[in-house]
Scaffold this active site. Structure first.
Site, PDB file in Angstrom:
ATOM      1  N   HIS A 108      59.955  61.774  17.992  1.00  0.00           N
ATOM      2  CA  HIS A 108      61.009  61.518  18.972  1.00  0.00           C
ATOM      3  C   HIS A 108      61.462  60.053  19.062  1.00  0.00           C
ATOM      4  O   HIS A 108      61.729  59.532  20.145  1.00  0.00           O
ATOM      5  CB  HIS A 108      60.581  62.002  20.360  1.00  0.00           C
ATOM      6  CG  HIS A 108      60.346  63.486  20.458  1.00  0.00           C
ATOM      7  ND1 HIS A 108      60.983  64.403  19.660  1.00  0.00           N
ATOM      8  CD2 HIS A 108      59.513  64.213  21.268  1.00  0.00           C
ATOM      9  CE1 HIS A 108      60.580  65.623  19.974  1.00  0.00           C
ATOM     10  NE2 HIS A 108      59.682  65.542  20.934  1.00  0.00           N
ATOM     11  N   HIS A 182      66.121  67.175  25.275  1.00  0.00           N
ATOM     12  CA  HIS A 182      64.794  67.794  25.338  1.00  0.00           C
ATOM     13  C   HIS A 182      64.545  68.442  26.706  1.00  0.00           C
ATOM     14  O   HIS A 182      63.428  68.364  27.245  1.00  0.00           O
ATOM     15  CB  HIS A 182      63.748  66.717  25.031  1.00  0.00           C
ATOM     16  CG  HIS A 182      62.441  67.223  24.523  1.00  0.00           C
ATOM     17  ND1 HIS A 182      61.610  68.030  25.276  1.00  0.00           N
ATOM     18  CD2 HIS A 182      61.806  67.028  23.347  1.00  0.00           C
ATOM     19  CE1 HIS A 182      60.520  68.292  24.560  1.00  0.00           C
ATOM     20  NE2 HIS A 182      60.623  67.701  23.397  1.00  0.00           N
ATOM     21  N   GLU A 314      65.984  72.573  21.382  1.00  0.00           N
ATOM     22  CA  GLU A 314      66.439  71.233  21.004  1.00  0.00           C
ATOM     23  C   GLU A 314      67.309  71.361  19.758  1.00  0.00           C
ATOM     24  O   GLU A 314      66.804  71.470  18.645  1.00  0.00           O
ATOM     25  CB  GLU A 314      65.229  70.354  20.715  1.00  0.00           C
ATOM     26  CG  GLU A 314      64.216  70.303  21.843  1.00  0.00           C
ATOM     27  CD  GLU A 314      62.824  69.926  21.342  1.00  0.00           C
ATOM     28  OE1 GLU A 314      62.692  68.927  20.614  1.00  0.00           O
ATOM     29  OE2 GLU A 314      61.858  70.635  21.654  1.00  0.00           O
TER      30      GLU A 314
HETATM   31  C1  BGC Z   1      57.780  69.089  19.827  1.00  0.00           C
HETATM   32  C2  BGC Z   1      56.402  69.364  20.378  1.00  0.00           C
HETATM   33  C3  BGC Z   1      56.050  68.288  21.366  1.00  0.00           C
HETATM   34  C4  BGC Z   1      57.100  68.245  22.444  1.00  0.00           C
HETATM   35  C5  BGC Z   1      56.869  67.174  23.480  1.00  0.00           C
HETATM   36  C6  BGC Z   1      58.739  69.053  20.952  1.00  0.00           C
HETATM   37  O1  BGC Z   1      60.003  68.737  20.470  1.00  0.00           O
HETATM   38  O2  BGC Z   1      58.162  70.046  18.877  1.00  0.00           O
HETATM   39  O3  BGC Z   1      55.450  69.438  19.341  1.00  0.00           O
HETATM   40  O4  BGC Z   1      54.782  68.529  21.936  1.00  0.00           O
HETATM   41  O5  BGC Z   1      58.351  68.040  21.859  1.00  0.00           O
HETATM   42  O6  BGC Z   1      56.822  65.935  22.892  1.00  0.00           O
END
Ligand code: BGC
Length: 353
Positions: A108, A182, A314
Site C-alpha cells: 500500500h 480501501h 479495491e
Molecule cells: C490486503 C490485505 C491487507 C489489507 C489491510 C488488503 O488490501 O490485500 O492483505 O491485510 O489490505 O492492509
C-alpha cells in the site's frame, strides 16, 4: 448535492485538517477528510429508509493518526504488494521500504503512503455537480518511488445514489502507480459479513504464494471456492482465507473507458445492495480477514471489529505489474495522464425473511 466542511483537527506539525460532508438530494451522505483522502463515513438507507453508516472508520483525527488498517483510505502510489519491495526501471534498481517486514514486500505505498498525506482540498463544480477534489504532489523519491507525481482524487455523491471516486495523475518519470480506495463495507452496519452475498465478474484470479506475494501467475477461478461469477453467500463457503477472501480478481471486461460493473454485493436483512463499477481491470476482494480476532481493532463509538466484520473491493490493476509486466499495467509514464473512475452505487431490495 451539497458539500459543507468543518475543522477536523491538526496534525503534529500544526497543519489543519478538514472534514467534508457530501450530501445528495435523497439524504445519502459521505464524510471525507483531506488527511489521507479517507472516506470516514457513508450513510445509505436500508429498504425501510433507515440511514446507517456502512463503512468502518475512527471517531477522530487523533484516532486515525494512532493507526488503523487503511480504513476508508486512498492507497498509493501502489495499492497491494510489490514483491521484495524492489523493481528495476531502465536498468536502475529501486528499493522500497519493506513494510511487510517478515516477507519483505511493500504494501500500500509505504509507511508514508497516500493514506497518511495531507491533501489540498477544493470544492469544484463539474458537469453541474459539486465535487470534492483532493490533490497532492508526491515528490521524486518519496517512499522510494521515482519521479514527481501529481495526483488528484475527486469524490462526488451523485443523485443516482452513487459515490463516485475519480483519479487523475501525471508523473515526470516512469513509476509504478496503482491507487485505490480501501473502504471497509458492512451493508448491515454491524456484526459479521457472513450473510452478505457477493458476485464478482471475473473468470480468473492472481495467484499468490503463502506470504500473499504475487507470483506473476493467473489461474481460473475455482468452483465452490473463489468462483463468484454467480452470487455466493459468504457464510456458505467452507472457509474464507487468502485464496478466496484476500485475492485479486482479473475483471472480464479489462480496463474500460467508462465504468462497468465489477461486483454486486447484497445484504438480505437490510435489503442494501451495492454495485461496484470501475474502469480498472481488476479488484482486490478482501473479506477483512486480518481485522483483529482479539478485539483490539476499535472503530467508531468504541465498537470492536473482528475478522470478517467488513469487506473491501479495491478496484485496481495488478499491483506488481512493474515486476510482471505481462500481468498488468500499473505503471505511469511521462507525458501520459492517468484517469480512472470507480463508483459505489446503492439501492435496496425487499427484505428476505
Ligand atoms: C490486503 C490485505 C491487507 C489489507 C489491510 C488488503 O488490501 O490485500 O492483505 O491485510 O489490505 O492492509
Amino acid at each position: 448535492m451539497t458539500i459543507s466542511s468543518q475543522p477536523y483537527g491538526t496534525l503534529p506539525d500544526e497543519r489543519e485538517v478538514r472534514l467534508y460532508t457530501l450530501t445528495n438530494n435523497n439524504g445519502l451522505s459521505a464524510e471525507v477528510t483531506n488527511y489521507g483522502a479517507i472516506l470516514v463515513s457513508l450513510s445509505t438507507p436500508d429498504n425501510e429508509g433507515k440511514m446507517d453508516d456502512i463503512v468502518l472508520g475512527k471517531d477522530s483525527l487523533e484516532d486515525y493518526l494512532a493507526g488503523h488498517p487503511y480504513f476508508g483510505s486512498t492507497c498509493g502510489r501502489v495499492a497491494g504488494r510489490i514483491g521484495g519491495a524492489r523493481f528495476e526501471i531502465e536498468g536502475k534498481t529501486y528499493q522500497l521500504e519493506p513494510t511487510e517486514g517478515q516477507h519483505g514486500n511493500s504494501l500500500h505505498g509505504g509507511s508514508e503512503g497516500f493514506n497518511s498525506q495531507l491533501w489540498n482540498a477544493e470544492v469544484i463544480t463539474e458537469d453541474e455537480v459539486e465535487k470534492l477534489r483532493l490533490r497532492i504532489t508526491d515528490p521524486d523519491g518519496h517512499n522510494g518511488y521515482p519521479g514527481t507525481l501529481n495526483c488528484s482524487v475527486t469524490y462526488s455523491m451523485l443523485e443516482d445514489n452513487s459515490l463516485q471516486i475519480e483519479y487523475q495523475a501525471t508523473c515526470d518519470q516512469i513509476s509504478p502507480f496503482n491507487p485505490t480506495n480501501h473502504s471497509y463495507f458492512n451493508l448491515r452496519a454491524n456484526g459479521d459479513i457472513l450473510g452478505h452475498s457477493i458476485q464478482i465478474f471475473a473468470d480468473s484470479v492472481a495467484t499468490v504464494d503463502e506470504n500473499s506475494t504475487l507470483i506473476g501467475r493467473r489461474d481460473p477461478v475455482e468452483a465452490k471456492y473463489n468462483d463468484y461469477r454467480k452470487p455466493v453467500c459468504l457464510g456458505d463457503l467452507d472457509k474464507i482465507e487468502v485464496g478466496n477472501g484476500d485475492i485479486h480478481f482479473f475483471l472480464n471486461q479489462g480496463r474500460t473507458a467508462l465504468p462497468k460493473t465489477a461486483a454486486i454485493v447484497k445484504e438480505p436483512t437490510t435489503g442494501r445492495v451495492m454495485e461496484v463499477l470501475t474502469t480498472e481491470p481488476g479488484v482486490q476482494f478482501y473479506a477483512g480477514l486480518f481485522l483483529s480476532a482479539d478485539g483490539s481493532e476499535i472503530g467508531k463509538a468504541g465498537v470492536q471489529h473482528d475478522t470478517k466484520h467488513a469487506f473491501c473491493l479495491e478496484t485496481q490493476d495488478y499491483a506488481d505489474s512493474i515486476n510482471f509486466p505481462e500481468m498488468g499495467n500499473a505503471i505511469i509514464r511521462p507525458g501520459e495522464t492517468y484517469n480512472s473512475t470507480t463508483i459505489f452505487r446503492f439501492s435496496t431490495e425487499p427484505t428476505v425473511t
